[in-house]
Design a protein around this motif. Structure first.
Motif, short mmCIF file in Angstrom:
data_model
loop_
_atom_site.label_atom_id
_atom_site.label_comp_id
_atom_site.label_asym_id
_atom_site.label_seq_id
_atom_site.Cartn_x
_atom_site.Cartn_y
_atom_site.Cartn_z
N THR A 116 2.37 17.97 3.47
CA THR A 116 0.90 17.87 3.31
C THR A 116 0.66 17.26 1.94
O THR A 116 1.00 17.88 0.92
CB THR A 116 0.24 19.26 3.39
OG1 THR A 116 0.58 19.85 4.63
CG2 THR A 116 -1.27 19.14 3.24
N PRO A 117 0.09 16.03 1.87
CA PRO A 117 -0.03 15.38 0.57
C PRO A 117 -1.01 16.09 -0.35
O PRO A 117 -2.07 16.54 0.13
CB PRO A 117 -0.51 13.97 0.91
CG PRO A 117 -1.10 14.06 2.27
CD PRO A 117 -0.41 15.20 2.97
N PRO A 118 -0.70 16.22 -1.64
CA PRO A 118 -1.67 16.79 -2.57
C PRO A 118 -2.88 15.86 -2.70
O PRO A 118 -2.81 14.68 -2.35
CB PRO A 118 -0.89 16.86 -3.90
CG PRO A 118 0.18 15.85 -3.76
CD PRO A 118 0.55 15.80 -2.31
N ASP A 119 -3.98 16.40 -3.22
CA ASP A 119 -5.21 15.62 -3.33
C ASP A 119 -5.19 14.80 -4.63
O ASP A 119 -5.67 15.26 -5.67
CB ASP A 119 -6.42 16.57 -3.32
CG ASP A 119 -7.74 15.81 -3.26
OD1 ASP A 119 -8.75 16.38 -2.81
OD2 ASP A 119 -7.75 14.62 -3.67
N LEU A 120 -4.57 13.62 -4.55
CA LEU A 120 -4.39 12.80 -5.76
C LEU A 120 -5.73 12.46 -6.42
O LEU A 120 -5.81 12.37 -7.65
CB LEU A 120 -3.63 11.52 -5.42
CG LEU A 120 -2.20 11.67 -4.92
CD1 LEU A 120 -1.57 10.28 -4.69
CD2 LEU A 120 -1.33 12.46 -5.90
N LYS A 121 -6.76 12.28 -5.61
CA LYS A 121 -8.06 11.90 -6.18
C LYS A 121 -8.59 13.02 -7.08
O LYS A 121 -8.95 12.78 -8.24
CB LYS A 121 -9.06 11.62 -5.07
CG LYS A 121 -10.39 11.10 -5.57
CD LYS A 121 -11.28 10.63 -4.44
CE LYS A 121 -11.97 11.78 -3.75
NZ LYS A 121 -13.04 11.35 -2.82
N GLN A 122 -8.56 14.24 -6.59
CA GLN A 122 -9.03 15.37 -7.41
C GLN A 122 -8.15 15.57 -8.64
O GLN A 122 -8.62 15.83 -9.74
CB GLN A 122 -9.08 16.65 -6.57
CG GLN A 122 -10.14 16.65 -5.49
CD GLN A 122 -11.53 16.33 -6.05
OE1 GLN A 122 -11.92 16.81 -7.13
NE2 GLN A 122 -12.27 15.49 -5.32
#
Ligand SMILES: C[C@](O)(CO)[C@H](O)COP(=O)(O)OP(=O)(O)OC[C@H]1O[C@@H](n2ccc(N)nc2=O)[C@H](O)[C@@H]1O
Ligand SMILES: Nc1ncnc2c1ncn2[C@@H]1O[C@H](COP(=O)(O)OP(=O)(O)OP(=O)(O)O)[C@@H](O)[C@H]1O
Length: 288
Positions: free
Chosen positions: A191-197
């Motif tokens: 599950t990819p981390p939320d790079l934008k946040q």
């Protein structure tokens, strides 16, 4: 129109998570593009025919050069037969993961759209850009940090700039993007981390506890095949970088520094190894 000279900047990828593979062979990914202060310069001058020359003789100057491919794509799309003489002062290493060719293609599309008075819409230029390369839309439409999805063409302007020094090193290994996508170790179940946040917290609040989430999925395979590239990352960390990573599909490696003197020390160490380097000041953007 008088001759025009335009800079084409390079990019780094802060986090590069490959999430799946499409039926056409392209991969879906999530990444943050950030510009760096390493650039080509492209001069456009009037001519009845379409031609180009390049200061790097290792690059073709026919339709295999992304500058010529971009110019021809715009000509065909607009049905125009205007000519131009393109001079490319090539400084960004290619096969580096820095998007230099993609940046050149975007500069040609944007500049000739005005130079030839084509006035194509941004949507039309975007359609041409994505066919030239997955990284081209970023350079066409953005000047600072952008969150990218899709094949790298679905972009969200983060209106942010990285608030630290960036040292970028080319370890003189040309790595083809096709090779990298063929050899990387897939982790599609993650599950990819939320790079934008995470990048917003990094830039706006100085939150660095999650830097480990900014992984580049090409790194393990590239480091297995190119140990010299892996060593550059370690050397940057040993020189005081608080975060270092491969850029794109490589081979360029970049490191973030709080102190300019540490960044300068890293530059010296890399230049002693005859590696090409660049340093980017805090707050850099591609606005010209
Ligand atoms: C590695 C990155 O630079 C990250 O920003 C990009 O994904 C690559 O962008 P690029 O160099 O502009 O790539 P393109 O020239 O469009 O594609 C070169 C080759 O890379 C592979 N490719 C590229 C982009 C993507 N999302 N999936 C892929 O599998 C394809 O085999 C493609 O034929
Ligand atoms: N104007 C150009 N500048 C650089 N490369 C070009 C150009 N025109 C064609 N190419 C070819 O395109 C390939 C990809 O160039 P580019 O610099 O975009 O990729 P890269 O350095 O691997 O960056 P990334 O992996 O992020 O796309 C080069 O290896 C080169 O063979």
């Amino acid at each position: 129109m008088c001759p025009v000279s335009v800079k084409s900047f390079a990019k780094i990828n802060l986090g590069l998570l490959i999430t799946s593979k499409r039926s056409d062979g392209y991969h879906m990914l999530e990444t943050v593009f950030a510009p760096i202060d390493w650039c080509d310069t492209i001069e456009f001058s009037h001519s009845d025919t379409l031609s180009m020359c390049c200061t790097d003789s290792a690059l073709p100057v026919d339709e295999n050069n992304l500058c010529m491919r971009a110019a021809k794509a715009l000509q065909e799309s607009a049905g125009c037969s205007a000519g131009v003489s393109i001079t490319l002062d090539k400084r960004i290493p290619f096969g580096a993961g820095l998007g230099g060719g993609s940046s050149d293609a975007a500069t040609v599309l944007r500049t000739l759209n005005e130079f030839w008075n084509v006035r194509a819409s941004l949507a039309d230029l975007h359609a041409l850009a994505v066919r030239l390369g997955a990284d081209v839309p970023y350079f066409l439409e953005m000047t600072g940090l952008a969150f990218a999805r899709g094949i790298g063409d679905e972009l969200e302007d983060l209106s942010l700039r990285l608030p630290f020094h960036i040292v970028t090193v080319f370890p003189e290994e040309h790595i083809s993007t096709v090779w990298a996508y063929k050899h990387f170790y897939p982790r599609f179940e993650r599950t990819p981390p939320d790079l934008k946040q995470l990048v917003m917290a990094l830039c706006l609040e100085g939150e660095r506890s999650c830097l480990g989430a900014f992984e580049n999925d090409f790194e393990p395979a590239v480091f297995d095949h190119y140990p010299g590239v892996k060593k550059v990352k370690q050397d940057l960390l040993d020189s005081g970088s608080f975060y270092a990573s491969l850029s794109g599909s490589g081979s360029a490696v970049f490191g973030f520094f709080d102190k300019r003197e540490d960044a300068d020390g890293a530059l010296m160490k890399m230049r002693q190894q005859r590696f090409r380097t660049s340093i980017t000041a805090p707050g850099f953007s591609m606005e010209q």
